[in-house]
Design a protein around this motif. Structure first.
Motif, short mmCIF file in Angstrom:
data_model
loop_
_atom_site.label_atom_id
_atom_site.label_comp_id
_atom_site.label_asym_id
_atom_site.label_seq_id
_atom_site.Cartn_x
_atom_site.Cartn_y
_atom_site.Cartn_z
N TRP A 1 3.28 -44.14 6.16
CA TRP A 1 2.37 -43.00 5.98
C TRP A 1 1.61 -42.72 7.27
O TRP A 1 1.36 -41.56 7.61
CB TRP A 1 1.40 -43.26 4.82
N PHE B 1 3.80 -40.69 9.39
CA PHE B 1 3.81 -39.33 8.88
C PHE B 1 2.56 -38.56 9.32
O PHE B 1 2.65 -37.43 9.83
CB PHE B 1 3.90 -39.35 7.35
N LEU B 2 1.42 -39.18 9.13
CA LEU B 2 0.15 -38.50 9.45
C LEU B 2 0.06 -38.14 10.93
O LEU B 2 -0.41 -37.06 11.29
CB LEU B 2 -1.03 -39.38 9.04
N LYS C 1 3.79 -35.93 11.95
CA LYS C 1 4.02 -34.65 11.27
C LYS C 1 2.75 -33.83 11.13
O LYS C 1 2.78 -32.61 11.22
CB LYS C 1 4.64 -34.90 9.89
N LEU C 2 1.65 -34.50 10.87
CA LEU C 2 0.42 -33.74 10.64
C LEU C 2 -0.53 -33.79 11.85
O LEU C 2 -1.64 -33.25 11.79
CB LEU C 2 -0.30 -34.24 9.39
N ASN C 3 -0.08 -34.44 12.93
CA ASN C 3 -0.82 -34.42 14.19
C ASN C 3 -2.24 -35.00 14.14
O ASN C 3 -3.12 -34.55 14.87
CB ASN C 3 -0.91 -32.99 14.74
N PHE C 4 -2.42 -35.98 13.28
CA PHE C 4 -3.70 -36.68 13.31
C PHE C 4 -3.74 -37.61 14.51
O PHE C 4 -2.70 -38.03 15.01
CB PHE C 4 -3.90 -37.50 12.03
N PHE D 1 13.02 -39.34 6.18
CA PHE D 1 12.46 -38.11 6.75
C PHE D 1 11.86 -38.37 8.13
O PHE D 1 11.93 -37.53 9.04
CB PHE D 1 11.37 -37.57 5.80
#
Lengths: 222, 222
Positions: free
Chosen positions: B83, B86-87, B90-93, B120
């Motif tokens: 996760w 992913f963060l 994909k979510l650019n944190f 993914f």
DNA sequence: AAATAAATTTAGGCTGGTCTAAAAATGATT
DNA sequence: AATCATTTTTAGACCAGCCTAAATTTATTT
């Protein structure tokens, strides 16, 4: 103020029952049924939610959401639907597989997360079941027209969403070969039992019961 | 058998303390500190975990994970780190923002979800902090070499990970301009206090305390 | 309007997970 | 080895969230 996942589920349930039913307010028993809880447990929780000013609650009367409660409920719906989009579009799950996961993901607490997820998904307006996704301010796009059961006229339509998300129902649709975006031609409507004879994408006729029809959202073929 | 998020957090804590410490077993007090709980609460939970055969527990003795308990702990670590990938990817944190969200996401229950997420993300071997991600069978790739504090020799290295994930520490690294993948040249090592003078990507010299150095994972420049 | 049925709330109990205060066991010191 | 300090466990309490059974209120019949 801290809001637990359980409380969130109650708010969501009140919101859902409120929007689906016609009369204002939601009864203890309908919540009890919807949440698979005993009525006594529901009463307990209603008191807590009332203390937190999330619902309007008077003993023996139907409950409704306060401004604040509705805001939270809509935020949860938003999260649920965005996660469903993620699960289907990015992780390739099928539409009858995503519900349980989304039920968990909707309770993840982080406003920033959900806004970034929204951006990552391209700010979708509808989820894969055709349900509208509230925006960050809680505004819902208008629903994708009406249930098939509201229409008697023969003619061509597009299947755009469902009113019912139980796995069994979704599987049934899959088994009769119906998926979002399909063309539906109404060939016959039996007014005595509300059933339909339709064609899906021009394929041979398919019988649809009133119950099924009431859960299919369609729009005029444009 | 149902395992709650709380129980999962205890297993994860036992696993983490076990791997970081040298001696076998984990004490009630270290768990109490790590989880910000009172020792009495920990004892309670240890009994429950023992009943569920997830830990080896004898009164007044240090605890350790059973096969089953370790399997679960590793699965949680896997989820947490995937996760985080992913963060960030994909979510650019940023790397000091992801921890709290990953703490929640790691408890989402669905094996299928985590395997699809893994696919993914392209089956990453390390998370954005440089920590190894266990595979679906629970096997960890070998860690990215050793702490900077273990090395006295001058020379060129690559910064590949951290041992410490507290926001304050990560922010400190950001403030001195250090991020994963940077080149580190050790220019001086002070043996009396364990501090270092280093260059980051050839920029002017930077002082690093022993404490910070012990939390920086580096590997030889290849 | 009285009787019956249905919905709702109260009362009391249980589990998970936490706490404080006190007791018991272990470890360290002299 | 006896004392003192620390760690750990027990005992008892509390809250959230559920339950069952009984009481109460509201709705429906007759």
């Amino acid at each position: 103020m801290e809001i637990s996942s359980t409380e969130e589920n109650y708010l969501k349930a009140i919101y859902a029952l409120q929007s689906s039913g016609d009369k204002p307010g939601v009864s203890t028993s309908s919540l009890s049924e919807h949440l698979n809880n005993k009525a006594a447990s529901v009463t307990d929780m209603l008191k807590r939610l009332s203390d937190k000013k999330l619902i309007h609650y008077k003993k023996y009367k139907a409950v409704s959401l306060t401004k604040q409660g509705e805001k939270l409920a809509i935020a949860i719906v938003r999260k649920h639907r965005l996660w469903e989009v993620f699960l289907m579009e990015k992780l390739n799950f099928k539409w009858d597989e995503v519900h349980d996961m989304a039920e968990q993901l909707e309770h993840i607490k982080s406003d920033e997360l959900i806004e970034r997820l929204d951006a990552f998904l391209g700010q979708p307006k509808y989820d894969p079941h055709g349900d509208p996704i509230p925006n960050a301010k809680g505004v819902l796009p208008k629903p994708k027209t009406s249930a098939l059961s509201n229409i008697q006229n023969k003619g061509h339509y597009i299947f755009v969403g469902v009113n019912e998300h139980h796995v069994d129902f979704l599987r049934h649709l899959t088994s009769i070969g119906l998926k979002i975006g399909d063309q539906i031609k109404i060939e016959e409507h039996n007014s005595y039992d509300g059933s339909y004879l339709i064609r899906i994408n021009k394929k041979p006729g398919q019988y649809i019961s009133h119950k099924v029809a009431s859960n299919l959202l369609i729009e005029m073929k444009s």
